[in-house]
Design an enzyme around this catalytic site. Structure first.
Site, PDB file in Angstrom:
ATOM      1  N   ALA A   1     -10.659  -2.579  -2.722  1.00 43.15           N
ATOM      2  CA  ALA A   1     -10.800  -4.068  -3.143  1.00 43.15           C
ATOM      3  C   ALA A   1     -12.123  -3.939  -4.184  1.00 43.15           C
ATOM      4  CB  ALA A   1     -10.412  -4.997  -2.266  1.00 43.15           C
TER       5      ALA A   1
ATOM      6  N   GLU B   1       0.999  -1.214   0.035  1.00 45.22           N
ATOM      7  CA  GLU B   1       0.162  -0.122  -0.286  1.00 45.22           C
ATOM      8  C   GLU B   1       0.945   1.509  -0.189  1.00 45.22           C
ATOM      9  OE1 GLU B   1      -3.123  -0.503   2.788  1.00 45.22           O
ATOM     10  OE2 GLU B   1      -3.384   1.592   3.042  1.00 45.22           O
TER      11      GLU B   1
ATOM     12  N   PRO C   1     -10.033   2.875   2.987  1.00 42.36           N
ATOM     13  CA  PRO C   1      -9.465   1.656   3.580  1.00 42.36           C
ATOM     14  C   PRO C   1      -9.678   0.395   2.586  1.00 42.36           C
ATOM     15  CG  PRO C   1     -11.160   2.834   4.864  1.00 42.36           C
ATOM     16  CD  PRO C   1     -10.839   3.763   3.765  1.00 42.36           C
ATOM     17  N   ARG C   2      -8.776  -0.452   2.916  1.00 42.19           N
ATOM     18  CA  ARG C   2      -8.555  -1.602   1.777  1.00 42.19           C
ATOM     19  C   ARG C   2      -9.978  -2.229   1.260  1.00 42.19           C
ATOM     20  NH1 ARG C   2      -3.625  -4.418   4.844  1.00 42.19           N
ATOM     21  NH2 ARG C   2      -2.103  -2.898   4.123  1.00 42.19           N
ATOM     22  N   ASP C   3     -10.853  -2.250   2.024  1.00 40.80           N
ATOM     23  CA  ASP C   3     -11.942  -2.996   1.620  1.00 40.80           C
ATOM     24  C   ASP C   3     -12.749  -2.321   0.350  1.00 40.80           C
ATOM     25  OD1 ASP C   3     -12.584  -1.269   3.781  1.00 40.80           O
ATOM     26  OD2 ASP C   3     -14.583  -2.149   4.122  1.00 40.80           O
TER      27      ASP C   3
END
Ligand code: FAD
Length: 644
Positions: free
Chosen positions: A326, A266, A321-323
């Site tokens: 993605a 990241e 944030p990653r969610d």
């Protein structure tokens, strides 16, 4: 029965990654004779792979940072399902743990005025990640390893034996936690090289075995991540918390096939990298969810200005944030706007001079050059989601890291649940390892010294049955002759990975998860016949046959909990329940063995082995709630919580 070596210790730590080593240092410093066991070579744990850094609100790069802001970011990232007391302790203690590493010999990258430098990462309001280039995990493990050796040298000066108070058993796998009544009495395991069995007797056991990624086909995780600690705890009677939350990191390599899933840190986005689709569009601006709208830039210009002037601009949505990232990548690929190999483009080449890229992201530069023949200083990378981290894990007490329901069992690091809620922020794992590794070692040592003369006894019958269980793959044919021929553990593993990837992956649907549970039942039955040839000396097929038990148990937990939670939150995305539902905000899902007697046997393979229960989370302390704006809480908290 085969020969089983036995030794007595006060505390046994299973796992020598960041959490395990920090626990071991603490337990030994508090006077406990401590053994550490790891599957791989000492110093080779998964933690070594950590790239971006350790999140700690030191305020070195932006003085506005403090533990309260870090706590807030962590809770937001986890969509308020975090065990809030863990998030509080973590935010408060992380800076001390980073400083401590420096006093033990770590050397982090510096700011111009000589302080520990901190970098931006998704979901963190300020630059917060202390780092060593993109090789932070290596420095962390190297330092803890050095500290262990220093303690052993101290012990040698006093006792004449380096390993009198602290010993590392490397390349050894634990397959069972042993118990005396409801209390822990030690562990059973085997040496990978010789196949010899051993028992370490101890009143306190710390589980620090990391994650579960090897149950999925596309993963950033190393070979060690077969969910062993999760399964050890379950079989010993400790429940697992919120196993539906698995993090799919937005940026793994997608090409060539042999390296699919390997992580692209990241930091690439933290340092200015941007995501584009096949039309060249920076698509993340189309995917800012309402709950984050006020905090992220509305235009590319604003997002770009933020890197130089964060006080007067909002951050770019590549740092959501990653969610969120993605899911956005997944949606772009599905809409036909993906890259040639099924990902999207991540570009630093047009954002930074080549020498800066090579200096700040040396591992990424080499990774792409060597594995994909891509020069990231001149062309974009192709990236897509990869299974990366499990937020769910052993249910623990926030302060002491004691596992629920099994006196003497403790857990820390990725294997423990609660800290990250439904989604972990980047950098919060390395700090979690240090904060809760220390706490687990401390409380395990205290518990063991309390055990005093009344040490629990190891039950020989349990040792015999653990040995018989471990030996079964060598006689798979003769034991279950009517059930069919022996199964190849590698075939079973591949089918399991494909099932979890396709049916319980990044976007989940009810009928697919039901199919996954049926397939898991079939695989469980076949895994009883997982057979191997040869002998116990370094036999990877045998090792995998034993690991399958753990991966199947953990996969069932993930699938059952994912089917039960009818909402989308953090790492758990349901196509058929696409929104976050406030009614689920204060609900934890606990997985336990359906029949506790199965803990000692391996149960009925076809019937599901896992029972789910719901529990209401502990209300968040009012002074911590006061750190948030009321308008924000309204978006998250359940109706009755708001009323209160
Ligand atoms: P590990 O470091 O995995 O250690 C587990 C230990 O348990 C190992 O020693 C293993 O041998 C042992 N073990 C397992 N099973 C058994 C058994 N049955 N018997 C005996 N021993 C056993 N997080 C961040 O915060 N920042 C980052 O920059 C970052 N970068 C990452 C990059 C990559 C590529 C990956 C994959 C992860 C990254 N993470 C990062 C996540 C982080 O690295 C992990 O969550 C963390 O290292 C887990 O540490 P741990 O101590 O819990 O487990």
């Amino acid at each position: 029965m085969p020969v089983v070596d036995r030794q007595e210790w006060d505390v046994v730590v299973v796992g020598a990654g960041g959490a395990g080593l920090r626990a071991a240092v603490e337990a030994r410093e508090r006077g406990a004779r401590t053994a550490v066991i790891c599957k791989s070579l000492f110093g080779k744990a998964h933690t070594v792979m950590a790239e971006g850094g350790i999140a700690a609100a030191m305020g070195n790069v932006n003085a506005g940072d403090n533990w309260q802001v870090h706590f807030r970011d962590t809770m937001r990232g986890g969509k308020f399902l975090n065990q809030w007391r863990m998030a509080e302790l973590h935010a408060q203690e992380a800076p001390q743990r980073v400083w401590e590493l420096e006093t033990w010999g770590a050397l982090f990258d510096r700011t111009k005025d000589g302080r520990i430098s901190q970098r931006n990462f998704g979901g963190h309001e300020y630059p917060r990640l202390a780092h060593v280039g993109d090789r932070t995990g290596l420095e962390l493990i190297r330092t803890l390893q050095q500290k262990i050796v220093a303690l052993q040298q101290e012990d040698f000066r006093e006792t004449g034996d380096y390993e009198s108070r602290l010993k590392v058993f490397q390349e050894c796998t634990v397959t069972r936690v042993l118990k005396d009544g409801d209390q822990v009495s030690g562990v059973f395991g085997y040496e990978r090289e010789s196949g010899r069995f051993f028992v370490l007797e101890a009143p306190a056991v710390v589980i620090a075995t990391g994650g579960i990624g090897k149950s999925f086909k596309v993963t950033s995780n190393s070979w060690e991540y077969t969910g062993d600690g999760h399964a050890l705890a379950l079989l010993a009677g400790a429940p697992l918390l919120n196993m539906e939350f698995v993090q799919f990191h937005p940026t793994g390599m997608v090409w060539p096939p042999s390296v699919k899933g390997i992580l692209v840190t990241e930091s690439v986005r933290g340092d200015g990298g941007v995501l584009r689709n096949s039309e060249g569009k920076r698509f993340m601006f189309d995917y800012i969810p309402d709950v984050f709208k006020e905090k992220y830039a509305e235009s590319e210009e604003e997002g770009d200005r933020w890197y130089d002037d964060p006080d007067h601009n909002r951050r770019p949505p590549e740092l959501l944030p990653r969610d969120e990232v993605a899911r956005a990548i997944n949606a772009e690929v599905k809409a036909g706007r993906g890259s040639p190999h099924g990902g999207v483009f991540l570009d630093v080449s047009t954002r930074m001079p080549a020498e800066v890229i090579k200096r700040r992201l040396p591992s990424m530069y080499h990774q792409f050059k060597e594995l994909a023949d891509v020069d990231i200083t001149a062309e974009p990378m192709e990236v897509g989601p990869t299974c990366h981290y499990v937020m769910g894990g052993i249910a623990v007490d926030s302060d002491s890291a004691a596992a629920r329901g099994v006196p003497g069992l403790f857990a820390a690091g990725e294997v423990a649940g609660g800290m990250h809620g439904s989604n972990r922020l980047g950098g919060n794992s390395l700090s979690d390892l240090l904060v809760f590794g220390r706490r687990a070692g401390w409380h395990a040592a205290e518990y063991a010294s309390g055990a005093g003369a009344a040490r629990p006894r190891v039950d020989d019958a349990q040792v015999d049955s653990a040995a018989a269980e471990a030996l079964r793959p060598f006689s798979a044919e003769s034991e279950e002759p009517d059930d069919g021929p022996p199964e190849n553990p590698y075939t079973l593993h591949q089918e399991l990975q494909q099932t979890m990837n396709d049916l319980v992956g990044i976007i989940r649907r009810e009928h697919e998860m039901e199919r996954a549970l049926e397939k898991l039942a079939e695989l469980r039955a076949r895994a009883r016949r997982a057979g191997v040839e040869g002998h116990r000396q370094f036999n990877p097929g045998w090792h995998l046959a034993l690991d399958l038990r753990n991966m199947l148990l953990v996969s069932e937990c993930v699938a059952r909990a994912a089917l039960e939670r009818t909402e989308s939150r953090g790492g758990h995305t349901r196509e058929d329940h696409a929104a976050m539902d406030r009614a689920w905000r204060n609900v934890n899902l606990l997985c336990a063995l359906a029949d506790p007697a199965d803990g000692l046997t391996d149960g009925d393979p076809v019937r599901g082995r896992i029972a789910l229960t719901r529990e209401t989370t502990e209300p968040i302390r009012p002074d911590l709630l006061a750190l948030f704006e009321k308008e924000e809480l309204v978006k998250y908290l359940a109706e009755e919580e708001l009323y209160e």
